[in-house]
Design a protein around this motif. Structure first.
Motif, PDB file in Angstrom:
ATOM      1  N   ASN A 134       3.620  -4.159  -3.525  1.00 25.09           N
ATOM      2  CA  ASN A 134       3.483  -4.599  -4.733  1.00 25.09           C
ATOM      3  C   ASN A 134       3.862  -4.406  -5.811  1.00 25.09           C
ATOM      4  O   ASN A 134       3.729  -5.095  -7.417  1.00 25.09           O
ATOM      5  CB  ASN A 134       1.647  -3.757  -4.810  1.00 25.09           C
ATOM      6  CG  ASN A 134       2.186  -2.349  -5.123  1.00 25.09           C
ATOM      7  OD1 ASN A 134       3.514  -2.374  -4.927  1.00 25.09           O
ATOM      8  ND2 ASN A 134       1.333  -1.792  -5.295  1.00 25.09           N
ATOM      9  N   LYS A 136       5.788  -2.055  -6.625  1.00 23.27           N
ATOM     10  CA  LYS A 136       5.053  -0.796  -7.921  1.00 23.27           C
ATOM     11  C   LYS A 136       6.194   0.051  -7.055  1.00 23.27           C
ATOM     12  O   LYS A 136       6.436  -0.050  -5.799  1.00 23.27           O
ATOM     13  CB  LYS A 136       4.440  -0.332  -7.727  1.00 23.27           C
ATOM     14  CG  LYS A 136       3.278  -1.592  -8.636  1.00 23.27           C
ATOM     15  CD  LYS A 136       4.156  -1.717 -10.602  1.00 23.27           C
ATOM     16  CE  LYS A 136       2.908  -2.573 -11.105  1.00 23.27           C
ATOM     17  NZ  LYS A 136       3.507  -1.830 -12.011  1.00 23.27           N
ATOM     18  N   SER A 163      -2.618   8.825  -3.534  1.00 23.33           N
ATOM     19  CA  SER A 163      -3.393   8.069  -5.214  1.00 23.33           C
ATOM     20  C   SER A 163      -2.280   9.617  -6.325  1.00 23.33           C
ATOM     21  O   SER A 163      -1.931  10.176  -6.792  1.00 23.33           O
ATOM     22  CB  SER A 163      -3.835   8.439  -5.941  1.00 23.33           C
ATOM     23  OG  SER A 163      -5.032   6.634  -5.404  1.00 23.33           O
ATOM     24  N   LEU A 201       3.741   2.178  -9.326  1.00 22.22           N
ATOM     25  CA  LEU A 201       2.125   2.810  -9.064  1.00 22.22           C
ATOM     26  C   LEU A 201       0.767   3.345  -9.553  1.00 22.22           C
ATOM     27  O   LEU A 201       1.152   4.407  -9.801  1.00 22.22           O
ATOM     28  CB  LEU A 201       1.894   2.068  -7.394  1.00 22.22           C
ATOM     29  CG  LEU A 201       0.345   2.125  -7.044  1.00 22.22           C
ATOM     30  CD1 LEU A 201      -0.291   0.679  -7.612  1.00 22.22           C
ATOM     31  CD2 LEU A 201       0.329   2.295  -5.715  1.00 22.22           C
ATOM     32  N   GLN A 204      -5.695   3.090  -9.767  1.00 21.33           N
ATOM     33  CA  GLN A 204      -6.342   1.801  -9.471  1.00 21.33           C
ATOM     34  C   GLN A 204      -7.760   1.779  -9.671  1.00 21.33           C
ATOM     35  O   GLN A 204      -8.680   3.307  -8.353  1.00 21.33           O
ATOM     36  CB  GLN A 204      -5.713   0.544  -7.812  1.00 21.33           C
ATOM     37  CG  GLN A 204      -4.304   0.786  -8.108  1.00 21.33           C
ATOM     38  CD  GLN A 204      -4.079   0.233  -6.232  1.00 21.33           C
ATOM     39  OE1 GLN A 204      -3.526  -0.668  -7.173  1.00 21.33           O
ATOM     40  NE2 GLN A 204      -3.520   1.326  -5.291  1.00 21.33           N
ATOM     41  N   GLY A 206     -11.678   0.391  -7.238  1.00 19.12           N
ATOM     42  CA  GLY A 206     -11.414  -0.349  -6.490  1.00 19.12           C
ATOM     43  C   GLY A 206     -12.821  -1.099  -6.403  1.00 19.12           C
ATOM     44  O   GLY A 206     -13.570  -1.052  -7.021  1.00 19.12           O
ATOM     45  N   GLN A 212      -9.659   4.266  -6.536  1.00 20.01           N
ATOM     46  CA  GLN A 212      -8.675   5.092  -5.271  1.00 20.01           C
ATOM     47  C   GLN A 212      -7.876   5.891  -4.801  1.00 20.01           C
ATOM     48  O   GLN A 212      -7.004   6.629  -5.934  1.00 20.01           O
ATOM     49  CB  GLN A 212      -8.167   3.178  -4.742  1.00 20.01           C
ATOM     50  CG  GLN A 212      -9.214   2.628  -5.135  1.00 20.01           C
ATOM     51  CD  GLN A 212      -7.975   1.491  -4.962  1.00 20.01           C
ATOM     52  OE1 GLN A 212      -8.462  -0.032  -5.460  1.00 20.01           O
ATOM     53  NE2 GLN A 212      -6.709   0.580  -4.176  1.00 20.01           N
ATOM     54  N   MET A 215      -4.628   3.367  -1.510  1.00 22.48           N
ATOM     55  CA  MET A 215      -3.540   2.552  -2.442  1.00 22.48           C
ATOM     56  C   MET A 215      -3.739   0.771  -1.627  1.00 22.48           C
ATOM     57  O   MET A 215      -3.937   0.555  -2.816  1.00 22.48           O
ATOM     58  CB  MET A 215      -1.310   2.418  -1.679  1.00 22.48           C
ATOM     59  CG  MET A 215      -0.384   0.916  -2.263  1.00 22.48           C
ATOM     60  SD  MET A 215       0.704   1.026  -2.101  1.00 22.48           S
ATOM     61  CE  MET A 215       0.824   0.838   0.155  1.00 22.48           C
ATOM     62  N   ASP A 217      -7.342  -0.807  -0.759  1.00 17.96           N
ATOM     63  CA  ASP A 217      -9.022  -0.572  -0.979  1.00 17.96           C
ATOM     64  C   ASP A 217      -9.573   0.051   0.056  1.00 17.96           C
ATOM     65  O   ASP A 217     -10.311  -0.660   0.726  1.00 17.96           O
ATOM     66  CB  ASP A 217     -10.056  -1.419  -2.167  1.00 17.96           C
ATOM     67  CG  ASP A 217     -10.718  -0.998  -2.628  1.00 17.96           C
ATOM     68  OD1 ASP A 217     -11.563  -0.077  -2.442  1.00 17.96           O
ATOM     69  OD2 ASP A 217     -11.772  -1.980  -3.653  1.00 17.96           O
ATOM     70  N   LEU A 248     -10.294   3.312 -16.386  1.00 16.20           N
ATOM     71  CA  LEU A 248      -9.975   4.540 -15.394  1.00 16.20           C
ATOM     72  C   LEU A 248     -10.781   6.023 -15.657  1.00 16.20           C
ATOM     73  O   LEU A 248     -11.567   5.760 -14.438  1.00 16.20           O
ATOM     74  CB  LEU A 248      -8.670   5.257 -15.551  1.00 16.20           C
ATOM     75  CG  LEU A 248      -7.334   3.678 -15.340  1.00 16.20           C
ATOM     76  CD1 LEU A 248      -5.887   4.365 -15.649  1.00 16.20           C
ATOM     77  CD2 LEU A 248      -7.372   3.245 -13.898  1.00 16.20           C
TER      78      LEU A 248
END
Length: 417
Positions: A134, A136, A163, A201, A204, A206, A212, A215, A217, A248
């Motif tokens: 991605n 990142k 994560s 990164l 995120q 999901g 998430q 990385m 979902d 978040l």
């Protein structure tokens, strides 16, 4: 360690070891905020010795060109059982060095002990990150303790961009940059690290609104695992905050609610801290109640319900002292927070505590705090600063800049006047 000095077994559970994927850290969460910094110091000695041992280890899994990494489990002298490499473990431990400075303002400690450690581990991660699909920066070989991504806890494999790793590296880089800023050193290198931090990164959201864990979902909403490793950015990190990153924070609540309340003691203690940081007072209170629920000693003391034995030791299972220490830290987080740069009074006060008082707490920036409330409303806060300067104080929707004078007690009413 896991049982602390209260262990009474010749062969204790998990060998009464120092486990670095949350347990030893949880034991020290309360040290600074409850005004017991002297109890923090032995951890720093142990970590510095651990670094020396790991750097000299012939184990190829620990070999690094810069910095140092560790296994999940370690002993008093810095040796290891070899149970699963835990690359971010040294970074998580380094957070405690920064926190000691943040609360104390001890620049001598920052310069001599905290900064060298932070920089060494930062150099490792700066050399270890890779660019993902991605675009990142990601960690190429992570793990979400003690959850996988294998099919069970013994079937773990390297997972890119997990994560847990990402959030700990973000926290490390942030602490390093702030430390360097205080000391006014390494400006060129700081520019490099700040650029890398911005390229990481990040957390995120999901498909079912969750934060998430991976990385990709792929989170299961029926998952009830005891670890909340992907919520490090909420606590003990500071990347996710309800007031500055509300989306978040809501996703973190979705994930936390999905995991449920039922779990072992230390997991319940972590959830108190998480709900407190997310300003969900009643959910934090529910976990407080769970941890003080009496449990008997049948089935060799094992229970996944949490709670306390007759002597108030937390149910591990069978017994881990981090449950008690994490509980104390969590209750403190309900009453006072300062990780956002503000001194936040009663951020997660449950309606079931309509009246009370607390004294002797500490906020980052070197402020000692006493708070009294009645009918669920702040009546008085007493602030005593180590150093003269400005501090931002929050109570509910009110925020004020207030000047504190070293050694002088300032009284604040519900209107922060």
């Amino acid at each position: 360690n896991l049982q602390g000095l209260w262990n009474n077994e010749l062969k204790p559970a998990w060998y009464s070891q120092y486990t670095t994927n949350i347990n030893v850290e949880m034991n020290y969460w309360l040290a600074e905020q409850t005004n017991l910094p002297e109890c923090h110091m032995p951890l720093f000695d142990w970590v510095e010795n651990l670094a020396r041992v790991q750097k000299k280890s012939p184990d190829p899994a620990l070999k690094t060109d810069k910095g140092w990494i560790i296994y999940s489990t370690n002993n008093t002298m810095g040796g290891t059982s070899g149970w699963h490499i835990h690359r971010p473990g040294s970074a998580w431990l380094s957070q405690h060095f920064w926190e000691h400075y943040a609360f104390s303002g001890d620049t001598a400690f920052l310069k001599a002990r905290a900064y060298p450690l932070l920089k060494s581990i930062t150099e490792y991660w700066a050399s270890h990150l890779v660019t993902g699909k991605n675009g990142k920066l990601i960690t190429p070989d992570g793990w979400s303790p003690e959850h996988g991504p294998g099919r069970n806890e013994k079937d773990v494999s390297d997972y890119p961009g997990v994560s847990y790793d990402q959030q700990i590296v973000y926290d490390l880089f942030t602490n390093y940059l702030e430390a360097a800023h205080v000391l006014q050193v390494d400006k060129d290198y700081c520019t490099t690290i700040e650029t890398m931090r911005n390229q990481l990164l990040g957390p995120q959201i999901g498909k079912w609104g969750q934060l998430q864990e991976w990385m990709d979902d792929v989170d299961d909403p029926q998952d009830r695992h005891r670890h909340n490793s992907h919520l490090f950015a909420v606590h003990p990190g500071r990347q996710i905050r309800p007031l500055s990153t509300p989306d978040l924070a809501r996703a973190a609540l979705v994930s936390l609610n999905a995991r449920g309340d039922k779990s072992v003691g230390w997991s319940s203690a972590w959830k108190i801290n998480l709900y407190a940081r997310l300003r969900d007072a009643m959910r934090a209170y529910a976990l407080v109640q769970r941890l003080v629920t009496p449990r008997d000693l049948k089935n060799n003391g094992y229970s996944d319900e949490g709670g306390s034995y007759p002597n108030l030791f937390g149910v591990g299972p069978p017994f881990q002292i981090d449950s008690n220490f994490g509980y104390t830290a969590g209750v403190t987080e309900m009453l006072l927070q300062s990780h956002t740069g503000e001194l936040d009074l009663l951020p997660a006060l449950p309606t079931t505590w309509p009246e009370g008082e607390v004294s002797g707490l500490r906020a980052r920036g070197g402020v000692t705090v006493a708070i009294r409330w009645k009918n669920g409303v702040l009546r008085q806060a007493l602030l005593t600063a180590d150093r003269t300067g400005m501090v931002t104080v929050r109570y509910g929707g009110q925020v004020k800049q207030i000047r504190l004078v070293a050694g002088h007690q300032l009284h604040l009413n519900p209107y922060l006047r």
